[in-house]
Design a protein around this motif. Structure first.
Motif, short mmCIF file in Angstrom:
data_model
loop_
_atom_site.label_atom_id
_atom_site.label_comp_id
_atom_site.label_asym_id
_atom_site.label_seq_id
_atom_site.Cartn_x
_atom_site.Cartn_y
_atom_site.Cartn_z
N GLY A 102 3.47 14.93 -2.53
CA GLY A 102 3.22 13.79 -1.99
C GLY A 102 2.37 12.76 -2.69
N MET A 103 1.34 13.33 -3.30
CA MET A 103 0.69 12.66 -4.16
C MET A 103 1.22 12.19 -5.43
SD MET A 103 -1.07 14.21 -1.95
CE MET A 103 -2.71 14.07 -0.90
N ARG A 104 1.94 13.04 -6.06
CA ARG A 104 2.69 12.60 -7.23
C ARG A 104 3.80 11.60 -6.76
NH1 ARG A 104 3.11 18.24 -7.87
NH2 ARG A 104 5.54 18.03 -7.92
N ASN A 105 4.53 11.82 -5.84
CA ASN A 105 5.70 10.73 -5.48
C ASN A 105 4.86 9.18 -5.08
OD1 ASN A 105 7.93 12.62 -5.68
ND2 ASN A 105 7.85 13.25 -3.53
N ALA A 106 3.88 9.49 -4.42
CA ALA A 106 3.15 8.11 -4.04
C ALA A 106 2.66 7.62 -5.35
CB ALA A 106 2.03 8.41 -3.22
N ALA A 107 2.14 8.33 -6.35
CA ALA A 107 1.77 7.56 -7.71
C ALA A 107 2.47 7.12 -8.38
CB ALA A 107 0.69 8.70 -8.47
N ALA A 108 3.94 7.99 -8.33
CA ALA A 108 4.93 7.39 -9.25
C ALA A 108 5.69 5.94 -8.76
CB ALA A 108 5.90 8.51 -9.42
N PHE A 109 5.72 6.01 -7.28
CA PHE A 109 6.17 5.00 -6.59
C PHE A 109 5.31 3.83 -6.72
CE2 PHE A 109 6.67 2.39 -2.75
CZ PHE A 109 8.19 2.26 -2.67
N ALA A 110 3.89 4.01 -6.66
CA ALA A 110 3.24 2.85 -6.94
C ALA A 110 3.31 2.20 -8.24
CB ALA A 110 1.56 3.23 -6.71
N SER A 111 3.51 3.20 -9.28
CA SER A 111 3.73 2.58 -10.86
C SER A 111 5.15 1.87 -10.89
CB SER A 111 3.74 3.94 -11.70
OG SER A 111 2.59 4.55 -11.71
N LEU A 141 0.89 -1.37 0.06
CA LEU A 141 0.02 -0.02 0.01
C LEU A 141 0.70 1.21 -0.10
CD1 LEU A 141 -2.69 -0.88 2.70
CD2 LEU A 141 -2.85 -1.42 0.16
N THR A 142 0.64 2.14 -0.79
CA THR A 142 1.13 3.47 -0.81
C THR A 142 0.14 4.69 -0.48
OG1 THR A 142 2.66 2.66 -2.47
CG2 THR A 142 2.60 4.81 -2.18
N GLY A 143 0.36 5.58 0.36
CA GLY A 143 -0.03 6.88 0.61
C GLY A 143 0.53 7.93 0.89
N THR A 144 -0.14 9.06 1.40
CA THR A 144 0.71 10.13 2.08
C THR A 144 0.41 10.35 3.32
OG1 THR A 144 -1.19 11.62 1.25
CG2 THR A 144 0.52 11.02 -0.27
N ALA A 145 1.26 11.18 4.08
CA ALA A 145 1.29 11.53 5.37
C ALA A 145 0.22 13.04 5.48
CB ALA A 145 2.46 11.93 6.16
N SER A 146 -1.08 12.73 5.59
CA SER A 146 -2.02 13.80 5.74
C SER A 146 -2.61 13.89 4.04
CB SER A 146 -1.59 15.05 5.96
OG SER A 146 -2.50 16.23 5.95
N TRP A 147 -3.75 14.27 4.22
CA TRP A 147 -4.43 14.42 2.97
C TRP A 147 -5.15 15.86 2.68
CZ3 TRP A 147 -6.26 11.50 6.68
CH2 TRP A 147 -7.40 11.30 7.15
N THR A 148 -4.79 16.78 3.81
CA THR A 148 -5.46 18.06 3.74
C THR A 148 -4.31 19.18 4.12
OG1 THR A 148 -5.83 17.80 6.22
CG2 THR A 148 -7.81 17.21 4.52
N ASP A 149 -3.14 18.89 3.93
CA ASP A 149 -2.22 20.07 4.17
C ASP A 149 -2.52 21.28 3.64
OD1 ASP A 149 0.88 19.96 5.33
OD2 ASP A 149 1.00 21.36 3.52
N PRO A 150 -2.10 22.62 4.27
CA PRO A 150 -2.60 23.78 3.61
C PRO A 150 -2.03 23.92 2.35
CG PRO A 150 -2.25 23.90 5.85
CD PRO A 150 -1.87 22.61 5.58
N THR A 151 -0.81 23.46 2.14
CA THR A 151 -0.27 23.86 0.58
C THR A 151 -0.82 23.13 -0.20
OG1 THR A 151 1.63 22.50 1.26
CG2 THR A 151 1.92 24.74 1.92
#
Length: 298
Positions: free
Chosen positions: A284-293, A4-14
């Motif tokens: 984080g989302m881009r890194n996680a998606a590329a890692f999953a691929s 499983l791949t994901g990120t730390a937080s899904w609502t960071d202000p930036t």
């Protein structure tokens, strides 16, 4: 085995401000989590570090995600030994500390009955995730002053004892835990004796408050990789938002190497989690998606 791949937080202000990950119609907490869960099957809850989580929120997280979704929960900062503002404590606990002379408090300074009560409430708040099987690991990220000495080991062991009904992972931020072959062997043996998940850390190197990536699995239920990026220049810059410290986009080559090592180590456990803490904008989302691929060939 589940990778499983994901990120730390899904609502960071930036992340919300950049406007690139969530569609325009995802404006509420519910719609954002539902959208995130349509892309990933793992999320790390970061807000539980800053304040005790609530059972109400945990129930909503369960209701807004698919049955096979997993949440890793960061341990409350008081428990890990970080300084904790009194304002971060529940109101009734704050009232019990009305005569405390400072605006912050540490775990060891807390009156024993109040400390035990906070641990009890924390575990109760996790029940709405634990009962449907959505609670992964409770992640203890210890500060740099928790070192590989008698005091540091006692504190880590106390956390493991208090959370013995849960799967917990530990991450160290002082190099003494892994600064020699003997230290590595000792720390891994310590983690195995406690029955905790060792965290493989990808982070900038060469600092007192970073550890090398030790590619080992200490628990049959979980392999854990946390990726903080490799932004050496910003790692210890003070006065900046955390997202600035973790601003990093992994290259295709870096991700391919990490994916190969991760997939190989993951064969030692029933589940493996890769959590990207590169939380600047949508990195984080881009890194996680590329890692999953990158994991697909494995």
């Amino acid at each position: 085995m589940r990778l499983l791949t994901g990120t730390a937080s899904w609502t960071d202000p930036t992340l919300l401000a950049c406007g690139r990950f969530y569609p325009p119609e995802a404006r509420s907490a519910e719609s954002r989590l539902r959208f995130y869960a349509s892309r990933y099957r793992l999320a790390e809850v970061d807000s539980s570090y800053y304040a005790l989580p609530s059972a109400d929120n945990a129930y909503l997280w369960d209701q807004r995600t698919p049955d096979d979704f997993v949440f890793n929960i960061k341990a409350f900062r008081l428990f890990t030994g970080h300084q904790t503002p009194l304002a971060a404590l529940p109101r009734d606990i704050q009232r019990e500390l009305d005569d405390w002379p400072e605006p912050i408090i540490y775990h060891g300074q807390m009156p024993e009955d109040l400390r035990d009560e906070l641990w009890r409430r924390y575990q109760l708040a996790l029940e709405p995730l634990r009962m449907p099987g959505k609670l992964g690991a409770v992640h203890f990220q210890f500060p740099p002053w928790v070192r590989r000495d008698a005091r540091g080991r006692a504190h880590v062991a106390d956390c493991a004892r208090r959370m013995q009904e849960h799967l917990i992972s530990v991450e160290f931020r002082h190099r003494s835990w892994f600064d020699s072959a003997a230290a590595i062997a000792d720390t891994l043996a310590f983690e195995r004796d406690l029955g905790v998940v060792h965290t493989v850390v990808d982070a900038p190197q060469g600092f007192e408050n970073t550890v090398p990536a030790i590619w080992e699995c200490t628990h049959p239920d979980l392999t854990l990789l946390r990726l903080h990026g490799r932004n050496t220049d910003a790692w210890n810059v003070s006065g900046t938002a955390s997202s600035g410290r973790f601003q990093y986009e992994y290259t295709e080559r870096e991700l391919a190497e990490l994916a190969e090592r991760f997939s190989r180590l993951a064969t030692q456990s029933t589940q493996a989690h890769a959590v990207f803490n590169t939380n600047f904008e949508d990195q984080g989302m881009r890194n996680a998606a590329a890692f999953a691929s990158a994991l697909l060939p494995f």
